[in-house]
Design an enzyme around this catalytic site. Sequence first.
Site, PDB file in Angstrom:
ATOM      1  N   GLU A 177       0.828  -1.213   0.000  1.00  0.00           N
ATOM      2  CA  GLU A 177       0.000   0.000   0.000  1.00  0.00           C
ATOM      3  C   GLU A 177       0.866   1.269   0.000  1.00  0.00           C
ATOM      4  OE1 GLU A 177      -2.693   0.356   3.335  1.00  0.00           O
ATOM      5  OE2 GLU A 177      -3.741   2.037   2.436  1.00  0.00           O
ATOM      6  N   LYS A 219      -2.207  -2.065  -3.454  1.00  0.00           N
ATOM      7  CA  LYS A 219      -3.290  -1.263  -2.864  1.00  0.00           C
ATOM      8  C   LYS A 219      -2.934   0.219  -2.996  1.00  0.00           C
ATOM      9  CE  LYS A 219      -5.810  -0.572   1.462  1.00  0.00           C
ATOM     10  NZ  LYS A 219      -6.535  -1.253   2.522  1.00  0.00           N
TER      11      LYS A 219
HETATM   12  P1  13P Z   1      -9.210   3.745   3.884  1.00  0.00           P
HETATM   13  O1  13P Z   1     -10.023   2.971   2.884  1.00  0.00           O
HETATM   14  O2  13P Z   1     -10.013   4.344   4.982  1.00  0.00           O
HETATM   15  O3  13P Z   1      -8.256   4.699   3.230  1.00  0.00           O
HETATM   16  O4  13P Z   1      -8.278   2.699   4.616  1.00  0.00           O
HETATM   17  C1  13P Z   1      -7.587   1.788   3.860  1.00  0.00           C
HETATM   18  C2  13P Z   1      -6.433   1.312   4.607  1.00  0.00           C
HETATM   19  O5  13P Z   1      -6.211   0.128   4.716  1.00  0.00           O
HETATM   20  C3  13P Z   1      -5.511   2.300   5.217  1.00  0.00           C
HETATM   21  O6  13P Z   1      -4.307   1.686   5.544  1.00  0.00           O
END
Ligand code: 13P
Length: 342
Positions: A177, A219
């Site tokens: 991410e 992500k």
């Molecule tokens: P949000 O969808 O609220 O951005 O959170 C996703 C997430 O995993 C943050 O680390």
Amino acid sequence: MYSNELVDTVRALFEGDRGLLAMDESDHTCNKRFAAAGIVQNEENRRAYREMIITTPDLNEFIGGVILYDETIRQATCEGTPFVQVIREAGIIPGIKVDLGEEDLAAHSGEKITAGLDGLRERLTEYSKIGARFAKWRAVIALGEDIPSRGCIGANMQALARYAALCQEVGLVPIIEPEVLMEGTHSLARCREVSEEVLRTLFIELFHQGVTLEGLILKPNMILPGLICPHQESVDEVAEATVRTLRRVVPAAVPAIAFLSGGQSGELAAARLNAMNAKFKGDLPWILTFSFARAIQHPAMEIWNSQKSNIPAAQLAISHRAKCCRDARRGEYSKAMEIESR
Ligand code: 13P
């Protein structure tokens, strides 16, 4: 050769056009959200809140995997059944957030580095024994006048790649991410430029660290104007900019891209994901789906408000948002779904 186990996990997570639910807020973040909703901040409330979510009827129609936090993966229902067992029996795969949050990046004012690589091999082995099949690590890249710097992008992308290699070593699928934050006045064009550089750097680091592309989930953020940018592009413009950027930098061997919501409302996040799938599905090498936290949970948290009697209504709200996201994954979401549910 990539391991069949990793590929099988990715396939199972997204079977039936499902996505992921990120319910992995740290104690600190969960408490902050409780405080904003006027809910008492303690361990029992965090446990009860997570129990409410994972016992939502038929959640597995829309959600293939849930991302848990260290506290949550060790918790049990009020009757004593471990959460991991409840999740598995519901036909959902448990995963775990393994980064330890951000800290200031030395010599880089206003920039962050994600902590948690020390001792990670041992922690991953333990989580795998508890039952996790995938993991998550978030890097944050803030936009501002002179940021992000090369130093910040480079350090964060290398950490993501080292984390991903450690996950694959023990058979856990890494969710990678790299979040370019929405906060700020920046334009969509600036978000696109930085996101492209971040992702390009990430895939070079993944290559250097020997990470198997077929066994990971990306992500990313969508390509969006800053939250307080005066010009806000349309849903279709966001969808086009996002897909164009991803096509330039994400290799076709990556099986799935599951977006974060990043502070978008549930409705906008679903509409934008829907526009991408409606327009480009069938013409993309990867699955485009969701791994939302706030965009699925937020209304439910407010409805639940730590009262047992509110659980059925809160679970309906979770189901509704999760169904909207599943339909957006199919390119079949419409605004009418929101009106019908009211
Ligand atoms: P949000 O969808 O609220 O951005 O959170 C996703 C997430 O995993 C943050 O680390």
